[in-house]
Write a protein that holds these residues in place. Structure first.
Motif, mmCIF file in Angstrom:
data_model
loop_
_atom_site.group_PDB
_atom_site.id
_atom_site.type_symbol
_atom_site.label_atom_id
_atom_site.label_comp_id
_atom_site.label_asym_id
_atom_site.label_seq_id
_atom_site.Cartn_x
_atom_site.Cartn_y
_atom_site.Cartn_z
ATOM 1 N N ILE A 24 -3.752 -4.609 -4.729
ATOM 2 C CA ILE A 24 -3.920 -5.092 -3.417
ATOM 3 C C ILE A 24 -5.357 -5.743 -3.808
ATOM 4 O O ILE A 24 -6.109 -5.033 -3.924
ATOM 5 C CB ILE A 24 -3.788 -4.295 -2.341
ATOM 6 C CG1 ILE A 24 -2.354 -3.904 -2.501
ATOM 7 C CG2 ILE A 24 -4.197 -5.011 -0.853
ATOM 8 C CD1 ILE A 24 -2.128 -2.742 -1.144
ATOM 9 N N CYS A 56 -8.863 3.641 -2.538
ATOM 10 C CA CYS A 56 -9.869 2.512 -2.153
ATOM 11 C C CYS A 56 -10.974 3.339 -1.145
ATOM 12 O O CYS A 56 -12.107 2.723 -1.107
ATOM 13 C CB CYS A 56 -9.240 1.447 -1.564
ATOM 14 S SG CYS A 56 -8.189 1.850 -0.293
ATOM 15 N N CYS A 66 -6.981 0.157 -6.870
ATOM 16 C CA CYS A 66 -5.771 0.135 -6.342
ATOM 17 C C CYS A 66 -4.570 0.206 -6.972
ATOM 18 O O CYS A 66 -4.442 -0.837 -8.086
ATOM 19 C CB CYS A 66 -5.585 -1.046 -5.513
ATOM 20 S SG CYS A 66 -4.153 -1.143 -4.566
ATOM 21 N N ILE A 96 -8.571 -0.397 3.100
ATOM 22 C CA ILE A 96 -7.175 -0.582 3.353
ATOM 23 C C ILE A 96 -6.943 -0.913 4.925
ATOM 24 O O ILE A 96 -6.401 -1.855 5.519
ATOM 25 C CB ILE A 96 -5.976 0.120 2.797
ATOM 26 C CG1 ILE A 96 -4.678 -0.191 3.333
ATOM 27 C CG2 ILE A 96 -6.230 1.800 3.342
ATOM 28 C CD1 ILE A 96 -4.342 -1.485 2.920
ATOM 29 N N CYS A 132 -2.633 5.729 -1.100
ATOM 30 C CA CYS A 132 -2.976 6.738 -1.940
ATOM 31 C C CYS A 132 -4.551 7.366 -1.624
ATOM 32 O O CYS A 132 -5.007 8.234 -1.932
ATOM 33 C CB CYS A 132 -3.051 6.234 -3.394
ATOM 34 S SG CYS A 132 -4.365 4.818 -3.707
ATOM 35 N N SER A 133 -5.116 6.533 -0.841
ATOM 36 C CA SER A 133 -6.580 6.513 -0.372
ATOM 37 C C SER A 133 -7.587 6.427 -1.616
ATOM 38 O O SER A 133 -8.966 6.752 -1.369
ATOM 39 C CB SER A 133 -6.847 7.645 0.203
ATOM 40 O OG SER A 133 -6.771 8.854 -0.752
ATOM 41 N N CYS A 139 1.048 -1.299 0.103
ATOM 42 C CA CYS A 139 -0.285 0.154 -0.074
ATOM 43 C C CYS A 139 0.878 1.133 0.039
ATOM 44 O O CYS A 139 1.806 1.322 0.611
ATOM 45 C CB CYS A 139 -1.133 -0.074 1.341
ATOM 46 S SG CYS A 139 -1.908 1.350 1.393
ATOM 47 N N ILE A 140 0.429 2.247 -0.884
ATOM 48 C CA ILE A 140 1.204 3.419 -0.969
ATOM 49 C C ILE A 140 0.354 4.536 -0.323
ATOM 50 O O ILE A 140 0.738 5.773 -0.791
ATOM 51 C CB ILE A 140 1.730 3.826 -2.255
ATOM 52 C CG1 ILE A 140 0.723 3.779 -3.319
ATOM 53 C CG2 ILE A 140 2.855 2.825 -2.670
ATOM 54 C CD1 ILE A 140 0.999 4.249 -4.701
#
Ligand code: SF4
Lengths: 496, 194
Positions: free
Chosen positions: A384, A324, A380, A347, A321-322, A318-319
């Motif tokens: 993910i 999701c 994503c 997430i 990014c939001s 996960c980076i």
């Protein structure tokens, strides 16, 4: 230690409160729709978006699968570039390292760049306990901090506040901690941003020590990367004499050129821009330019627990990014606070149990906070497969309760999750989740606090914790899908 | 056991039996977009930055015109005379805060994203000088414009600090209304030479 807010009720209860707050729902619906549309437009511009996602996922997956090697390389590169490297097993250890750097320099304040890792470890509270004020410098974080509030979104933590509320918070609180808001402050966003600029500039110019996180850490060059919009990050990374960066061990990528897919994927997925206004990269100390003393704290705090999970490991790609969050129908309705963690949304529903285990009821309720619709996986940028991990974590919750006499989470929570989509009107009026802020105790002392139910029992009113969720009204006669079709997911206002 | 050894030990045991081999497909490249410089200008302007294009001979007068009566600071290696400008010799942040504008060069421009990248060589100066003043006049040569992010990454030296700039500082933190200018320069004026 965890990134969950101690004292928060489990998801179904908190979700009920959030659903009852129509202002919050309206703010959220507007915000998530706006970001969703912007993202879709800039993603559509990239012909090979899917290949780019595959490349980005591979970069992160490769780094994770050989993590020990990359961490050792990163450490060596950082040291060669003049940085001091620290390792922290958990939140308390990481906070103590930052505090000791601050103490060494005799400061009673630090300036901070928005960072999920430092929020996760409860750094501000820990520093406060040591007599050190930690000033948040991201506008939204400033709003949250001055409002004595909790963040509700990874990217726009004050998404639940409207402009009139922001004006009130600034007028009431800025003067207590520095340069006051101007007397003629209106609720125009430009004017509010101007007030924040003036208020924080004073702090940037005098700060000796800054604290940051990092979006990426490049092993072979010892380079840290911070991606931001406002320039507060550049201020913190450039002006103070001393910089401490708290970096989760999963932030590593192997090589400088690995930054390519990541820096193309993140801004488009996150703020829906081709590129964010500012990205800073630095490798240790640059003589004559920026901080001359640079510390990097490599943080575990549950990450190795997640790494050991064959299904869940991918969550460490996960980076933040939001994307999701913005597509999640559950998040759009209940907001970030209901997840009781700095990591909300889809997430958060997998990351919190992976980092912390499912022993406490609050965390154990999170894998159920989803309809498994799959929208999160689709957006994503590092692919993910959140729905699969959710299902696997549900199994983990059920397993952890084998042998209990009382039927435990699964049955109850499935009901509650369905119920999340049901009508808000019948819900008892409850205190809004953000009002819980004052009662959220230091996140660190969690081991000494009663968890789950007992902690939720500290809350007044209807927030009665997990057991409260068992008195839920029967699920509506209309099925979720029928309801969704009829009301366009509640957007057309006829959702009862 | 030290925290370092314990964490590395946990990592190794978490991954025992996990193969480190992962297929690393190359990141795709954007298709040919034709006139890169035109695309660069369009994309920079999309961020509500101002772009002025000029010939090398006119650079001095264009910069002077952009600055008007603003006080300014320049890096020691700018390679352009800016009348009345202070040459940075390690000015304190508080001093920079009293200067209206800064003039710098850039290392590379990225057409696809409308981004300028500074690597803080002597023609660009320390990071602080392009941050504290409210107006950033950034000179970039048309020949410095590359197609996309991977081209820029390949050109940049990771040992140097870099600052990627895409438009003026901005926030959307209040009701998602985009506001230009929070802490970084509120105005970005790009002077494109050639
Ligand atoms: S899980 Fe994926 S979509 Fe969600 S925040 Fe992380 S990177 Fe972004």
């Amino acid at each position: 230690m965890s990134g969950t807010f101690v004292g928060m009720p489990a998801f179904p209860t908190a979700a009920r409160e959030a659903l009852a707050d129509t202002q919050l729902r309206r703010n959220l619906a507007h915000a998530t729709r706006t970001i969703r549309d912007k993202r879709a437009a800039v993603v559509a511009e990239v012909e090979d978006w899917e290949e780019l996602r595959v490349a980005g996922a591979a970069v992160k997956e490769a780094a994770l699968r050989d993590l020990a090697t990359h961490l050792e390389t990163l450490e060596a590169s950082l040291v060669a570039a003049g940085a001091t490297v620290h390792w922290a097993r958990d939140a308390a250890e990481a906070c103590a390292i930052v505090a000791s750097v601050a103490h060494t320099h005799g400061v009673d304040e630090v300036v901070k760049v928005k960072s999920m890792a430092t929020a996760e470890i409860g750094l501000n509270e820990a520093l406060e306990a040591e007599g050190i004020a930690a000033w948040e410098t991201d506008l939204a974080e400033l709003i949250v901090q001055l409002g004595d509030d909790l963040p509700s979104h990874i990217l726009v933590p004050a998404i639940h506040r409207n402009r009139a509320e922001v004006r009130e918070i600034f007028r009431r609180r800025m003067g207590d901690v520095g340069r006051p808001a101007p007397d003629d402050l209106t609720d125009e966003p430009a004017m509010l941003a101007g007030a924040a600029r003036a208020h924080l500039r004073e702090k940037f110019l005098r700060a000796k020590v800054a604290v940051s996180g990092a979006n990426f850490a490049v092993a072979d060059t010892g380079t840290l990367v911070v991606v931001e919009s406002e320039g507060n990050g550049r201020m913190c990374l450039t002006l103070p004499d001393v910089l401490v960066s708290v970096v989760g061990i999963e932030k590593v990528v192997a090589t400088w050129s690995d930054l390519d897919p990541m820096l193309r994927l993140l801004p488009r997925s996150s703020t829906g821009e081709r590129m964010n206004p500012y990205t800073s990269t630095w490798s240790g100390v640059t003589p004559g330019d920026g901080p001359q003393e640079v510390h990097v704290v490599l943080l575990d705090n549950g990450r190795t627990r997640a790494l050991a999970d064959d299904v869940g490991r991918q969550a460490l790609r996960c980076i933040r990014c939001s994307a999701c969050l913005n597509v999640c129908p559950v998040y759009e309705r209940v907001g970030g606070h209901a997840y009781g963690s700095v990591y909300p949304g889809p997430i958060g529903a997998i990351l919190n149990p992976l980092l912390n285990g499912v022993a406490d009821e609050q965390t154990a309720s999170l894998p159920y906070a989803s309809s498994l619709c799959g929208a999160c996986f689709e957006v994503c940028p590092v692919r993910i497969d959140i729905p699969s991990v959710l299902v696997d974590q549900r199994a983990a919750v059920v397993d952890s309760h084998r042998g209990d006499r009382v039927p435990k989470p699964e049955a109850v929570a499935m009901k509650a999750a369905a119920w999340t989509f049901s009508s808000a009107k019948r819900l008892a009026r409850a205190e809004r989740a953000s009002g819980l802020a004052g009662r959220v105790l230091g996140r660190f002392s969690r081991t000494t606090l009663p968890g789950g139910r007992a902690a939720a029992g500290r809350l007044p009113g209807p927030a009665a914790g997990w057991t409260g969720a068992r008195d839920l009204p029967a699920p509506p006669t209309e099925s979720f899908r029928e309801w969704w079709d009829r009301t366009d997911g509640g957007r057309d206002g006829s959702a009862r | 056991m030290s925290a370092r050894d314990e964490i590395l030990g946990r990592v190794r045991s978490a991954l025992s039996g996990v193969s480190p081999a992962v297929d690393l497909p190359p990141a795709p490249r954007a298709p040919d977009r034709g006139d890169l410089v035109a695309l660069f200008v369009e994309r920079v302007e999309d961020y509500r930055a101002v772009v002025t294009r000029c010939s090398p001979d006119d650079l001095g007068s264009v910069v002077a015109e952009v600055l008007g009566s603003a006080s300014s600071v320049v890096p020691p290696g700018l390679g352009l005379d800016v009348a009345g400008s202070v040459v940075d010799d390690g000015l304190a942040a508080a001093d920079l805060d009293r200067i209206d504008a800064v003039v710098t060069r850039a290392r590379v421009g990225i057409a696809e994203t409308g981004t300028l990248v500074l690597d803080h060589a002597p023609d660009q100066g320390r990071r602080a000088i392009s941050l504290v003043p409210d107006l950033h006049v950034c000179i970039v040569d048309a020949a410095q414009v590359v197609a996309d992010v991977p081209d820029a990454i390949a050109l940049l030296d990771p040992a140097r600090p870099t600052t990627w700039i895409s438009g003026p500082s901005a926030t959307s933190d209040i009701e998602l209304d985009r506001v230009e200018g929070v802490h970084g320069p509120r105005t970005l004026h790009v002077v494109l030479v050639g």
